[in-house]
Write a protein that holds these residues in place. Sequence first.
Motif, PDB file in Angstrom:
ATOM      1  N   UNK A  53       0.775   3.058 -12.460  1.00 54.36           N
ATOM      2  CA  UNK A  53       1.549   2.277 -11.501  1.00 54.36           C
ATOM      3  C   UNK A  53       2.895   1.940 -12.123  1.00 54.36           C
ATOM      4  N   UNK A  54       3.849   1.515 -11.298  1.00 48.60           N
ATOM      5  CA  UNK A  54       5.081   0.966 -11.861  1.00 48.60           C
ATOM      6  C   UNK A  54       5.158  -0.507 -11.498  1.00 48.60           C
ATOM      7  N   UNK A  55       6.055  -1.225 -12.152  1.00 48.49           N
ATOM      8  CA  UNK A  55       6.095  -2.679 -12.007  1.00 48.49           C
ATOM      9  C   UNK A  55       6.341  -3.110 -10.563  1.00 48.49           C
ATOM     10  N   UNK A  56       7.101  -2.313  -9.796  1.00 46.57           N
ATOM     11  CA  UNK A  56       7.372  -2.659  -8.405  1.00 46.57           C
ATOM     12  C   UNK A  56       6.099  -2.780  -7.581  1.00 46.57           C
ATOM     13  N   UNK A  57       5.107  -1.942  -7.869  1.00 49.29           N
ATOM     14  CA  UNK A  57       3.829  -2.007  -7.153  1.00 49.29           C
ATOM     15  C   UNK A  57       3.124  -3.328  -7.458  1.00 49.29           C
ATOM     16  N   UNK A  58       3.139  -3.718  -8.727  1.00 48.01           N
ATOM     17  CA  UNK A  58       2.463  -4.958  -9.112  1.00 48.01           C
ATOM     18  C   UNK A  58       3.179  -6.172  -8.533  1.00 48.01           C
ATOM     19  N   UNK A  59       4.492  -6.127  -8.460  1.00 44.93           N
ATOM     20  CA  UNK A  59       5.213  -7.234  -7.831  1.00 44.93           C
ATOM     21  C   UNK A  59       4.835  -7.336  -6.357  1.00 44.93           C
ATOM     22  N   UNK A  60       4.706  -6.204  -5.688  1.00 40.74           N
ATOM     23  CA  UNK A  60       4.267  -6.241  -4.295  1.00 40.74           C
ATOM     24  C   UNK A  60       2.848  -6.789  -4.202  1.00 40.74           C
ATOM     25  N   UNK A  61       2.014  -6.466  -5.183  1.00 33.55           N
ATOM     26  CA  UNK A  61       0.668  -7.026  -5.212  1.00 33.55           C
ATOM     27  C   UNK A  61       0.694  -8.544  -5.332  1.00 33.55           C
ATOM     28  N   UNK A  62       1.636  -9.056  -6.119  1.00 30.55           N
ATOM     29  CA  UNK A  62       1.775 -10.509  -6.238  1.00 30.55           C
ATOM     30  C   UNK A  62       2.150 -11.122  -4.890  1.00 30.55           C
ATOM     31  N   UNK A  63       3.094 -10.484  -4.186  1.00 35.40           N
ATOM     32  CA  UNK A  63       3.497 -11.016  -2.884  1.00 35.40           C
ATOM     33  C   UNK A  63       2.354 -10.934  -1.868  1.00 35.40           C
ATOM     34  N   UNK A 102       0.832  -1.206   0.000  1.00 35.39           N
ATOM     35  CA  UNK A 102       0.000   0.000   0.000  1.00 35.39           C
ATOM     36  C   UNK A 102       0.867   1.257   0.000  1.00 35.39           C
ATOM     37  N   UNK A 103       1.952   1.237   0.788  1.00 35.39           N
ATOM     38  CA  UNK A 103       2.830   2.407   0.842  1.00 35.39           C
ATOM     39  C   UNK A 103       3.539   2.665  -0.474  1.00 35.39           C
ATOM     40  N   UNK A 104       4.042   1.605  -1.094  1.00 34.19           N
ATOM     41  CA  UNK A 104       4.734   1.762  -2.374  1.00 34.19           C
ATOM     42  C   UNK A 104       3.756   2.207  -3.460  1.00 34.19           C
ATOM     43  N   UNK A 105       2.525   1.680  -3.420  1.00 36.26           N
ATOM     44  CA  UNK A 105       1.516   2.096  -4.399  1.00 36.26           C
ATOM     45  C   UNK A 105       1.176   3.571  -4.231  1.00 36.26           C
ATOM     46  N   UNK A 106       1.057   4.010  -2.985  1.00 39.30           N
ATOM     47  CA  UNK A 106       0.721   5.421  -2.741  1.00 39.30           C
ATOM     48  C   UNK A 106       1.869   6.347  -3.125  1.00 39.30           C
ATOM     49  N   UNK A 120       3.107   7.437  -8.922  1.00 36.34           N
ATOM     50  CA  UNK A 120       2.355   8.546  -9.509  1.00 36.34           C
ATOM     51  C   UNK A 120       0.850   8.337  -9.379  1.00 36.34           C
ATOM     52  N   UNK A 121       0.428   7.086  -9.191  1.00 44.22           N
ATOM     53  CA  UNK A 121      -1.003   6.804  -9.103  1.00 44.22           C
ATOM     54  C   UNK A 121      -1.605   7.266  -7.782  1.00 44.22           C
ATOM     55  N   UNK A 122      -0.769   7.373  -6.719  1.00 40.86           N
ATOM     56  CA  UNK A 122      -1.235   7.777  -5.394  1.00 40.86           C
ATOM     57  C   UNK A 122      -2.367   6.859  -4.907  1.00 40.86           C
ATOM     58  N   UNK A 123      -3.495   7.437  -4.497  1.00 42.61           N
ATOM     59  CA  UNK A 123      -4.587   6.642  -3.945  1.00 42.61           C
ATOM     60  C   UNK A 123      -5.161   5.695  -4.985  1.00 42.61           C
ATOM     61  N   UNK A 124      -5.125   6.114  -6.254  1.00 40.76           N
ATOM     62  CA  UNK A 124      -5.609   5.241  -7.320  1.00 40.76           C
ATOM     63  C   UNK A 124      -4.809   3.954  -7.403  1.00 40.76           C
ATOM     64  N   UNK A 125      -3.509   4.036  -7.112  1.00 41.89           N
ATOM     65  CA  UNK A 125      -2.673   2.848  -7.119  1.00 41.89           C
ATOM     66  C   UNK A 125      -3.041   1.881  -6.010  1.00 41.89           C
ATOM     67  N   UNK A 126      -3.376   2.430  -4.841  1.00 36.54           N
ATOM     68  CA  UNK A 126      -3.780   1.584  -3.714  1.00 36.54           C
ATOM     69  C   UNK A 126      -5.086   0.863  -4.045  1.00 36.54           C
ATOM     70  N   UNK A 127      -6.033   1.595  -4.624  1.00 33.67           N
ATOM     71  CA  UNK A 127      -7.319   0.995  -4.986  1.00 33.67           C
ATOM     72  C   UNK A 127      -7.127  -0.067  -6.068  1.00 33.67           C
TER      73      UNK A 127
END
Length: 475
Positions: A450-460, A149-153, A156-163
């Motif tokens: 989003x960037x790829x790092x956020x999606x990798x964290x989503x996978x974990x 959640x922190x990396x997503x926020x 550049x997506x900010x709250x949209x990345x978390x959602x």
Amino acid sequence: MEMLLQDLPIAVLMGLIGAIVFTLIGVVSGTDETATIAPLTLVVILIGVPPAGVFTFFMAAAISKHMTHAVPTMLLGIPGDTLAVPILEDAAKMRALGLPHLALRKAISGAVVSAFIAIPCAVLFAWILSPFGDLITAFAPWIFLIAAAGIAYSSRAKLGGVVALVPFVAFILGLQAWTGSFEVSLSISYFLGIAIGPMIVDLVTVLVPQNRSEMRRSKPSQVFLAPDVRPGDGEDADAVGRRKHAGRTFPNPFRVLDRTQVTATAATSVVSSATFVFSPVAVTVLMGEIVGARIKQGYQRLTSVITAKNGTTESTYIAETLIPLIAFGLPLSPVAAGPAAPLFNAPPVFETNPDEGVVNNIATHLTTLDFFIFALLGAVCATAIAYPFAMRYAHSAATFVVTKVSHEAIIAAFVGLVVVVSLWEGGLLGLLVVTAVGLVGGMLIRTVKLHAGVLFMGYYVAVLSVPGILAAFGG
């Protein structure tokens, strides 16, 4: 020490291979780190290279790429990769002044200085944090969730990345349940799909007739390449002789950078080595703003910002790889969850699942001293190959890439690599998972920013946090 000496030859060989390969890849614009470093590191692991060789390969690859990614960024105005994007505006100003060659030399020299500062700093910070490793492992499911959640926020997506993470995690869980019904367990295919997501989106976009007609071009793209600046005709014979002699010696970054730039690079390298949980792009921008705010003279400010920013691209990647490996053995950073993900998960060689008590990754095979020595070895290999190449042949390399290298061929090569690895892991199901994850993840990267790092964290979160949290609540 005996084991270290036994591993040294293969580490040197793999470090040189990584440096050579990614010195050349870095010159090609748009070659994202996750889409290039992660798959090739995965291949190195799967062919049976010892952990010392794998780690040295990765470090040499990352450091080399963040030297030569400055070539297309400075000379062509096209980012060499994701972390070169924050330097684009400064590079454009230097080209407007007619000084892209100076910007390039200072950027590459800053990367060299930063690499050798960041390694000991990252090891020191990891040593400070390592006593908390068992505690962090015990709370890993919750930590992954909070970190994601922190990396997503922070993207550049900010709250949209978390959602956006919520449906993406659900999507991964659904794919896992589907492949599990066929008794097929996949992990590498998810990494590959996320890594080349934007590439898959582009390939699918071209298949749409309307998009294909809009994307069709009647002539090759025109790219402006900054001139190859050479010494003036007014040099005397002695000056020409000194210049030729200097060209035959190894370039010295401390002669390229002035004291202000060395100080700024050193300071930002130390600070950014401690910010291992934040996005490397965000930290690069922040370090540039801090340096620029303290220098008044225009030219000095511009060159110092470029130097510090490119140095930060090195220090963030080094720290975000070393600290999670040494201190925790878990991928708790955007880089560890992205380009460095194969160092943690590459079944059947490496697997990280603390919820099931499985932590068998490269951190369990190397000591802190090993990490320090092989990281330095990777930096030496990268500096020995990439630095003189970029300092002397940058213009020729950029010309060759623009006129001779087909980006379509590069895309085809990486797509072919991904197809082979996914078929090896899961057959047709592996290929379907790569395509599905790549398409969904690529659209999130393109549309939600989003960037790829956020999606990798989503996978974990999907494979570690959700099962652990459900188990904690008796689900």
